[in-house]
Design an enzyme around this catalytic site. Structure first.
Site, PDB file in Angstrom:
ATOM      1  N   LYS A  13      38.232  38.452  54.191  1.00 59.14           N
ATOM      2  CA  LYS A  13      38.014  37.648  55.410  1.00 59.14           C
ATOM      3  C   LYS A  13      39.289  36.900  55.811  1.00 59.14           C
ATOM      4  CE  LYS A  13      34.630  35.064  53.807  1.00 59.14           C
ATOM      5  NZ  LYS A  13      34.172  35.501  52.487  1.00 59.14           N
ATOM      6  N   ARG A  87      26.958  30.513  56.587  1.00 61.88           N
ATOM      7  CA  ARG A  87      26.634  31.155  55.309  1.00 61.88           C
ATOM      8  C   ARG A  87      25.146  31.202  55.047  1.00 61.88           C
ATOM      9  NH1 ARG A  87      32.046  30.839  52.782  1.00 61.88           N
ATOM     10  NH2 ARG A  87      31.950  31.862  50.783  1.00 61.88           N
ATOM     11  N   ARG A 126      43.938  37.811  42.914  1.00 64.84           N
ATOM     12  CA  ARG A 126      44.301  37.082  44.144  1.00 64.84           C
ATOM     13  C   ARG A 126      45.188  35.872  43.839  1.00 64.84           C
ATOM     14  NH1 ARG A 126      39.984  35.551  48.657  1.00 64.84           N
ATOM     15  NH2 ARG A 126      38.916  34.402  47.014  1.00 64.84           N
ATOM     16  N   ARG A 161      43.217  30.400  42.728  1.00 63.76           N
ATOM     17  CA  ARG A 161      42.138  29.456  43.013  1.00 63.76           C
ATOM     18  C   ARG A 161      41.277  29.227  41.771  1.00 63.76           C
ATOM     19  NH1 ARG A 161      39.275  31.458  48.486  1.00 63.76           N
ATOM     20  NH2 ARG A 161      37.452  31.106  47.188  1.00 63.76           N
ATOM     21  N   ARG A 172      29.137  33.189  43.073  1.00 61.50           N
ATOM     22  CA  ARG A 172      29.431  33.299  44.519  1.00 61.50           C
ATOM     23  C   ARG A 172      28.771  34.551  45.093  1.00 61.50           C
ATOM     24  NH1 ARG A 172      35.654  33.084  43.729  1.00 61.50           N
ATOM     25  NH2 ARG A 172      35.880  33.606  45.928  1.00 61.50           N
TER      26      ARG A 172
HETATM   27  P1  ADP Z   1      34.978  33.274  49.339  1.00 62.24           P
HETATM   28  O1  ADP Z   1      34.203  33.688  50.557  1.00 62.24           O
HETATM   29  O2  ADP Z   1      36.029  34.242  48.946  1.00 62.24           O
HETATM   30  O3  ADP Z   1      34.084  32.938  48.186  1.00 62.24           O
HETATM   31  P2  ADP Z   1      35.664  30.735  50.674  1.00 62.24           P
HETATM   32  O4  ADP Z   1      36.998  30.100  50.697  1.00 62.24           O
HETATM   33  O5  ADP Z   1      35.097  31.179  51.975  1.00 62.24           O
HETATM   34  O6  ADP Z   1      35.784  31.935  49.641  1.00 62.24           O
HETATM   35  O7  ADP Z   1      34.595  29.731  50.021  1.00 62.24           O
HETATM   36  C1  ADP Z   1      34.839  29.091  48.791  1.00 62.24           C
HETATM   37  C2  ADP Z   1      33.664  28.173  48.447  1.00 62.24           C
HETATM   38  O8  ADP Z   1      33.530  27.150  49.460  1.00 62.24           O
HETATM   39  C3  ADP Z   1      32.286  28.816  48.389  1.00 62.24           C
HETATM   40  O9  ADP Z   1      32.030  29.386  47.123  1.00 62.24           O
HETATM   41  C4  ADP Z   1      31.360  27.633  48.712  1.00 62.24           C
HETATM   42  O10 ADP Z   1      31.180  26.807  47.582  1.00 62.24           O
HETATM   43  C5  ADP Z   1      32.159  26.828  49.712  1.00 62.24           C
HETATM   44  N1  ADP Z   1      31.859  27.169  51.133  1.00 62.24           N
HETATM   45  C6  ADP Z   1      32.724  27.702  52.034  1.00 62.24           C
HETATM   46  N2  ADP Z   1      32.154  27.833  53.235  1.00 62.24           N
HETATM   47  C7  ADP Z   1      30.881  27.367  53.103  1.00 62.24           C
HETATM   48  C8  ADP Z   1      29.764  27.235  53.986  1.00 62.24           C
HETATM   49  N3  ADP Z   1      29.846  27.618  55.271  1.00 62.24           N
HETATM   50  N4  ADP Z   1      28.616  26.720  53.494  1.00 62.24           N
HETATM   51  C9  ADP Z   1      28.513  26.312  52.220  1.00 62.24           C
HETATM   52  N5  ADP Z   1      29.508  26.414  51.323  1.00 62.24           N
HETATM   53  C10 ADP Z   1      30.694  26.927  51.752  1.00 62.24           C
END
Ligand code: ADP
Length: 219
Positions: A13, A87, A126, A161, A172
């Site tokens: 993404k 999400r 990553r 990360r 996740r």
């Molecule tokens: P990835 O999609 O690769 O897991 P992100 O950077 O999008 O990485 O998200 C990392 C973490 O941030 C998620 O595991 C979650 O805990 C939190 N997060 C991100 N966006 C949201 C969202 N829209 N709602 C709830 N939690 C979120």
């Protein structure tokens, strides 16, 4: 133009968002990046956020909207490219209400599809630049930095990360299946969902995304 990138963790993404942002002059909004910024604060709230992110579970909708609304207020470019948001169905409904208030709508929801086993391999390799946020992958030749641990673009240091390990990945991924994947049917019913096979190179995925956008814009 408003776009959502919908995908399991590490499907690409952020990488595609960076390319789309530049080509179409979009405002890239990564809720993950906004949360990581909050988690780097040296106060109780920052520490709480750091713990949640490391574990891999989703952050509450209240916190997401508080952070997102504050961020959007400071943005002039309202051509939005969401990466990691919404999400769950509740977040999607609230986003729609927000756009309606601005007399705006969603144009594209891209579902980046990648098998779980490939995602697992990607996650451990990553690396992210501390300075500019660019992503690399030390397990994939075409995505390796030219010099070990240094960003090609700004020479910043690369880091891994806290949640890019197998244990957090499993959580996740499960969160994605339990809560986020319901958005596939949700947006398919609205006829704005486009499936993109994302186990190809980043250039090939980008080409497919642009192909859909150009085709739909001509209609
Ligand atoms: P990835 O999609 O690769 O897991 P992100 O950077 O999008 O990485 O998200 C990392 C973490 O941030 C998620 O595991 C979650 O805990 C939190 N997060 C991100 N966006 C949201 C969202 N829209 N709602 C709830 N939690 C979120």
């Amino acid at each position: 133009m408003n776009i959502i990138l919908l995908a399991p963790p590490a499907a690409g993404k952020g990488t595609q968002a960076e390319l789309l942002e530049n080509k179409y002059h979009l405002n890239h909004i990564s809720t993950g990046d906004l949360l990581r910024k909050t988690a780097s604060r040296d106060d109780d709230f920052g520490k709480k956020m750091k713990g949640i992110l490391e574990s891999g579970v989703l952050v509450s909708d209240e916190i997401i909207f508080e952070i997102l609304t504050k961020h959007l207020e400071s943005c002039e470019n309202k051509n939005l490219l969401f990466d990691g948001f919404p999400r769950n169905i509740h977040q999607a409904e609230r986003l729609e209400e927000m756009l309606e208030k601005w007399h705006d709508k969603l144009d594209f929801v891209f579902l980046l599809e990648v098998d779980k086993e490939i995602l697992k391999q990607r996650i451990t390799g990553r690396r992210i630049c501390r300075e500019c946020g660019s992503a690399y992958n030390v397990n994939i030749d075409s995505l390796k930095p030219k010099v070990d641990s240094i960003c090609d673009k700004c020479h910043g240091n690369l880091y891994q990360r806290d949640d890019d390990n197998e244990k957090s990945f499993e959580i996740r991924y499960q969160e994605y299946l339990d809560k986020t994947s319901a958005l596939i049917d949700y947006y398919q019913n609205k006829q704005i969902l486009y499936r993109i096979q994302s186990d190809q190179s980043k250039e090939e995925v980008f080409q497919e995304l642009c192909g859909v956008i150009e085709k739909e814009m001509k209609k």
